[in-house]
Design a protein around this motif. Structure first.
Motif, PDB file in Angstrom:
ATOM      1  N   ARG A  64       0.726  -1.110  -0.087  1.00  0.00           N
ATOM      2  CA  ARG A  64       0.027   0.020  -0.034  1.00  0.00           C
ATOM      3  C   ARG A  64       0.759   1.239  -0.006  1.00  0.00           C
ATOM      4  N   ASN A  65       0.413   2.158  -0.694  1.00  0.00           N
ATOM      5  CA  ASN A  65       1.084   3.579  -0.844  1.00  0.00           C
ATOM      6  C   ASN A  65       0.603   4.155   0.439  1.00  0.00           C
ATOM      7  N   PRO A  66       1.565   4.485   1.561  1.00  0.00           N
ATOM      8  CA  PRO A  66       1.133   5.009   2.738  1.00  0.00           C
ATOM      9  C   PRO A  66       0.627   6.381   2.599  1.00  0.00           C
ATOM     10  N   ARG A  67       0.986   7.062   1.724  1.00  0.00           N
ATOM     11  CA  ARG A  67       0.287   8.523   1.494  1.00  0.00           C
ATOM     12  C   ARG A  67      -1.284   8.666   0.960  1.00  0.00           C
ATOM     13  N   THR A  68      -1.368   7.493   0.059  1.00  0.00           N
ATOM     14  CA  THR A  68      -2.822   7.472  -0.613  1.00  0.00           C
ATOM     15  C   THR A  68      -3.688   6.459  -0.248  1.00  0.00           C
ATOM     16  N   GLY A  69      -2.856   5.270   0.306  1.00  0.00           N
ATOM     17  CA  GLY A  69      -3.533   4.178   0.737  1.00  0.00           C
ATOM     18  C   GLY A  69      -3.959   3.324  -0.670  1.00  0.00           C
ATOM     19  N   GLU A  70      -3.496   3.605  -1.702  1.00  0.00           N
ATOM     20  CA  GLU A  70      -3.736   2.929  -2.935  1.00  0.00           C
ATOM     21  C   GLU A  70      -2.703   1.697  -2.861  1.00  0.00           C
TER      22      GLU A  70
END
Length: 95
Positions: A64-70
């Motif tokens: 998961r991208n920690p910034r966007t949650g994507e």
């Protein structure tokens, strides 16, 4: 510690010039690299009372991208690990 500091320490301990120490350090590092290249089959390169270098494989996975949650795909990769021998641990004061 930088490589230059390491070479200076080897030169002082071995009572040799920095040029000689650099050549020795380069030979040792070169042998470790060559040993790892030769060790592709089992992925291990052991140096007697020093320790074992191991090539490990990490499979592809989801993250998961920690910034966007994507959700993202993480590619498969290789990693290098080192496990010190019991002699080296004892010299460092580690149980």
């Amino acid at each position: 510690m930088s490589k230059a500091e390491f070479i200076s320490n080897v030169a002082a301990a071995g009572d040799m010039s920095n040029a000689e120490a650099k050549r020795m350090v380069e030979l040792v590092f070169g042998e470790i690299e060559a040993g790892l290249k030769r060790a592709k089959k089992d992925g291990k390169y052991t140096i007697g009372t020093f320790g074992t270098f191991t090539i490990t494989k990490r499979p592809a996975r989801k993250g998961r991208n920690p910034r966007t949650g994507e959700e993202i795909k993480i590619k498969a990769s290789k990693s290098l690990r080192f496990r010190p021998s019991s002699n080296l641990k004892a010299a460092a004061g580690i149980k």
